[in-house]
Write a protein that holds these residues in place. Structure first.
Motif, mmCIF file in Angstrom:
data_model
loop_
_atom_site.group_PDB
_atom_site.id
_atom_site.type_symbol
_atom_site.label_atom_id
_atom_site.label_comp_id
_atom_site.label_asym_id
_atom_site.label_seq_id
_atom_site.Cartn_x
_atom_site.Cartn_y
_atom_site.Cartn_z
ATOM 1 N N MET A 41 0.845 -1.193 0.000
ATOM 2 C CA MET A 41 0.000 0.000 0.000
ATOM 3 C C MET A 41 0.883 1.246 0.000
ATOM 4 O O MET A 41 1.811 1.358 0.791
ATOM 5 N N THR A 42 0.599 2.178 -0.939
ATOM 6 C CA THR A 42 1.378 3.410 -1.018
ATOM 7 C C THR A 42 0.514 4.654 -0.843
ATOM 8 O O THR A 42 1.030 5.768 -0.889
ATOM 9 N N GLU A 43 -0.793 4.492 -0.682
ATOM 10 C CA GLU A 43 -1.693 5.610 -0.535
ATOM 11 C C GLU A 43 -2.505 5.460 0.742
ATOM 12 O O GLU A 43 -2.665 4.363 1.279
ATOM 13 N N LEU A 44 -3.051 6.584 1.192
ATOM 14 C CA LEU A 44 -3.930 6.554 2.342
ATOM 15 C C LEU A 44 -5.320 6.067 1.934
ATOM 16 O O LEU A 44 -5.784 6.341 0.828
ATOM 17 N N VAL A 45 -5.960 5.349 2.843
ATOM 18 C CA VAL A 45 -7.326 4.858 2.640
ATOM 19 C C VAL A 45 -8.232 5.620 3.593
ATOM 20 O O VAL A 45 -7.974 5.654 4.804
ATOM 21 N N GLN A 46 -9.279 6.235 3.058
ATOM 22 C CA GLN A 46 -10.145 7.041 3.906
ATOM 23 C C GLN A 46 -11.068 6.163 4.740
ATOM 24 O O GLN A 46 -11.711 5.244 4.236
ATOM 25 N N LEU A 47 -11.115 6.448 6.042
ATOM 26 C CA LEU A 47 -11.965 5.726 6.972
ATOM 27 C C LEU A 47 -13.206 6.535 7.343
ATOM 28 O O LEU A 47 -14.244 5.973 7.711
ATOM 29 N N GLY A 48 -13.081 7.842 7.290
ATOM 30 C CA GLY A 48 -14.160 8.749 7.652
ATOM 31 C C GLY A 48 -13.700 10.161 7.409
ATOM 32 O O GLY A 48 -12.594 10.395 6.902
ATOM 33 N N ALA A 49 -14.527 11.133 7.772
ATOM 34 C CA ALA A 49 -14.167 12.528 7.556
ATOM 35 C C ALA A 49 -12.903 12.884 8.342
ATOM 36 O O ALA A 49 -12.885 12.816 9.570
ATOM 37 N N GLY A 50 -11.852 13.209 7.617
ATOM 38 C CA GLY A 50 -10.592 13.597 8.250
ATOM 39 C C GLY A 50 -9.795 12.454 8.833
ATOM 40 O O GLY A 50 -8.788 12.694 9.509
ATOM 41 N N ALA A 51 -10.208 11.226 8.591
ATOM 42 C CA ALA A 51 -9.532 10.054 9.167
ATOM 43 C C ALA A 51 -9.092 9.118 8.050
ATOM 44 O O ALA A 51 -9.903 8.724 7.193
ATOM 45 N N TRP A 52 -7.824 8.752 8.094
ATOM 46 C CA TRP A 52 -7.228 7.932 7.043
ATOM 47 C C TRP A 52 -6.427 6.794 7.670
ATOM 48 O O TRP A 52 -6.023 6.867 8.819
ATOM 49 N N ALA A 53 -6.184 5.773 6.859
ATOM 50 C CA ALA A 53 -5.331 4.663 7.281
ATOM 51 C C ALA A 53 -4.235 4.456 6.254
ATOM 52 O O ALA A 53 -4.466 4.578 5.043
ATOM 53 N N PHE A 54 -3.048 4.174 6.740
ATOM 54 C CA PHE A 54 -1.968 3.685 5.888
ATOM 55 C C PHE A 54 -1.825 2.211 6.232
ATOM 56 O O PHE A 54 -1.359 1.858 7.323
ATOM 57 N N LEU A 55 -2.278 1.359 5.321
ATOM 58 C CA LEU A 55 -2.365 -0.076 5.600
ATOM 59 C C LEU A 55 -1.053 -0.776 5.267
ATOM 60 O O LEU A 55 -0.390 -0.462 4.280
ATOM 61 N N GLY A 56 -0.705 -1.735 6.098
ATOM 62 C CA GLY A 56 0.492 -2.523 5.875
ATOM 63 C C GLY A 56 0.521 -3.696 6.831
ATOM 64 O O GLY A 56 -0.505 -4.062 7.406
ATOM 65 N N ALA A 57 1.687 -4.298 6.998
ATOM 66 C CA ALA A 57 1.808 -5.369 7.989
ATOM 67 C C ALA A 57 1.373 -4.862 9.359
ATOM 68 O O ALA A 57 0.793 -5.583 10.168
ATOM 69 N N VAL A 58 1.682 -3.596 9.617
ATOM 70 C CA VAL A 58 1.152 -2.859 10.758
ATOM 71 C C VAL A 58 0.460 -1.622 10.204
ATOM 72 O O VAL A 58 0.997 -0.956 9.321
ATOM 73 N N ASN A 59 -0.725 -1.329 10.674
ATOM 74 C CA ASN A 59 -1.462 -0.171 10.179
ATOM 75 C C ASN A 59 -1.093 1.088 10.947
ATOM 76 O O ASN A 59 -0.869 1.042 12.160
ATOM 77 N N SER A 60 -1.066 2.198 10.233
ATOM 78 C CA SER A 60 -0.908 3.516 10.846
ATOM 79 C C SER A 60 -2.174 4.322 10.596
ATOM 80 O O SER A 60 -2.808 4.188 9.548
ATOM 81 N N GLY A 61 -2.538 5.160 11.557
ATOM 82 C CA GLY A 61 -3.648 6.063 11.377
ATOM 83 C C GLY A 61 -3.147 7.468 11.069
ATOM 84 O O GLY A 61 -2.068 7.864 11.518
ATOM 85 N N VAL A 62 -3.928 8.221 10.292
ATOM 86 C CA VAL A 62 -3.598 9.601 9.957
ATOM 87 C C VAL A 62 -4.860 10.422 10.176
ATOM 88 O O VAL A 62 -5.860 10.235 9.474
ATOM 89 N N LEU A 63 -4.820 11.332 11.148
ATOM 90 C CA LEU A 63 -5.993 12.120 11.528
ATOM 91 C C LEU A 63 -5.727 13.589 11.254
ATOM 92 O O LEU A 63 -4.750 14.156 11.748
ATOM 93 N N GLU A 64 -6.601 14.226 10.475
ATOM 94 C CA GLU A 64 -6.397 15.605 10.057
ATOM 95 C C GLU A 64 -6.778 16.599 11.150
ATOM 96 O O GLU A 64 -7.726 16.370 11.904
ATOM 97 N N ASP A 65 -6.029 17.721 11.164
ATOM 98 C CA ASP A 65 -6.369 18.808 12.089
ATOM 99 C C ASP A 65 -7.259 19.863 11.446
ATOM 100 O O ASP A 65 -7.675 20.821 12.091
ATOM 101 N N GLY A 66 -7.552 19.710 10.155
ATOM 102 C CA GLY A 66 -8.427 20.646 9.454
ATOM 103 C C GLY A 66 -7.724 21.810 8.803
ATOM 104 O O GLY A 66 -8.341 22.586 8.059
ATOM 105 N N VAL A 67 -6.434 21.957 9.050
ATOM 106 C CA VAL A 67 -5.685 23.078 8.467
ATOM 107 C C VAL A 67 -4.386 22.590 7.828
ATOM 108 O O VAL A 67 -3.367 23.298 7.817
#
Length: 297
Positions: A1-27
């Motif tokens: 996986m090389t792209e973020l996957v959207q989970l919800g508004a402002g919430a993303w996942a970087f999927l892999g053997a271990v998942n990382s979360g990416v949460l937006e601050d809006g700015v």
């Protein structure tokens, strides 16, 4: 996986053997939740974050296992203003990662236990308790979910729940039937608590694909943990040492351990379930002929 996957508004996942979360601050900024095993994961994660037009503002580690903190040092070096946050006690292990293999082995560990899967690079970390907090402009609720690790947290952002390693995807449970824990009773309680949460639209486990039904995922995990407890109880019906119990349980699940790291990790799992059984009165420990022996009640 090389792209973020959207989970919800402002919430993303970087999927892999271990998942990382990416949460937006809006700015244009983002809170990174767990950084993966190593620099390779961190590099790919940062590229994906940049491609989404976001800049890391802070890192939150859900717990201090090497596969969740291994990218910290690389990210902090690239973004010196980024602070790393983690639950109390886990923060100390992030600052002093050499403690992890030492605790598992019970002494200064041999070289076989000092690889990247058990020993992450050190990074700064600030202790942060559970509850509602705002990190780098991102409001989250940190839910205490100990068991897999001593002081793990799950992260809720609106209807998105990053369960960390309190819940595993079904494929991860099938691949690793001896699910790691330091406290199997707490592990079960944490899974049950997450399964009872209302208002969760999608749950991202630390390992596995995102799913919509947290209650169902919790049931799958609880069933797997119960199978391990049952296998450990069966193993000590004939009195044996912890290592003998481990061999019996591994045989029962078809697990083949090929290196020292696999043995010490799975030994910890069996030890945790033995203590749970002991506290329930289902087994007891005895010293016989200079051996610590477990005996089924």
């Amino acid at each position: 996986m090389t792209e973020l996957v959207q989970l919800g508004a402002g919430a993303w996942a970087f999927l892999g053997a271990v998942n990382s979360g990416v949460l937006e601050d809006g700015v244009g900024g983002a809170l990174i939740v767990d950084t993966g095993l190593d620099e390779s994961h961190a590099r790919k994660l940062l590229r994906a974050v940049a491609s989404a037009g976001l800049t890391p503002r802070a890192v939150l580690n859900t717990h201090a296992h090497a596969d969740h903190i291994g990218g910290n040092a690389f990210i902090v070096a690239r973004f010196p203003n980024v602070e790393v946050f983690a639950p109390p006690v886990e923060d100390a292990l992030i600052r002093h990662p050499e403690l992890a293999p030492r605790v598992l082995f019970g002494a200064r560990p041999p070289a076989a236990l000092r690889g990247k899967f058990l020993l992450a690079p050190a990074s700064p970390a600030v202790p942060l308790g559970a509850g509602e907090v705002t990190l780098a402009g991102v409001p989250v609720e940190l839910r205490s979910v100990p068991g897999h690790a001593g002081a793990q947290v799950a992260v809720q952002f609106g209807e998105v729940l990053y369960a960390a390693d309190a819940l595993f995807g079904a494929s991860a449970l099938a691949k690793h039937p001896l699910t790691f824990c330091v406290d199997s009773a707490a592990q079960k309680a944490s899974a049950a608590a997450l399964g009872a949460l209302a208002g969760v639209g999608v749950v991202l486990p630390g390992h596995g694909a995102p799913v919509p039904d947290v209650a169902d995922l919790a049931r799958v995990n609880l069933a797997a943990y119960a199978r391990t407890t049952d296998a450990v109880r069966a193993a000590v019906q004939t009195p044996c040492t912890t290592d003998e119990a481990l061999a019996r349980v591994a045989d029962a699940f078809g697990v083949v351990m090929r290196d020292m790291a696999g043995v010490v990790l799975n030994r910890a799992v069996v030890s945790a379930h033995l203590v749970e059984l002991q506290e329930a009165g289902a087994v007891h420990a005895d010293v016989r002929a200079n051996r610590l022996v477990w005996v089924g009640a």
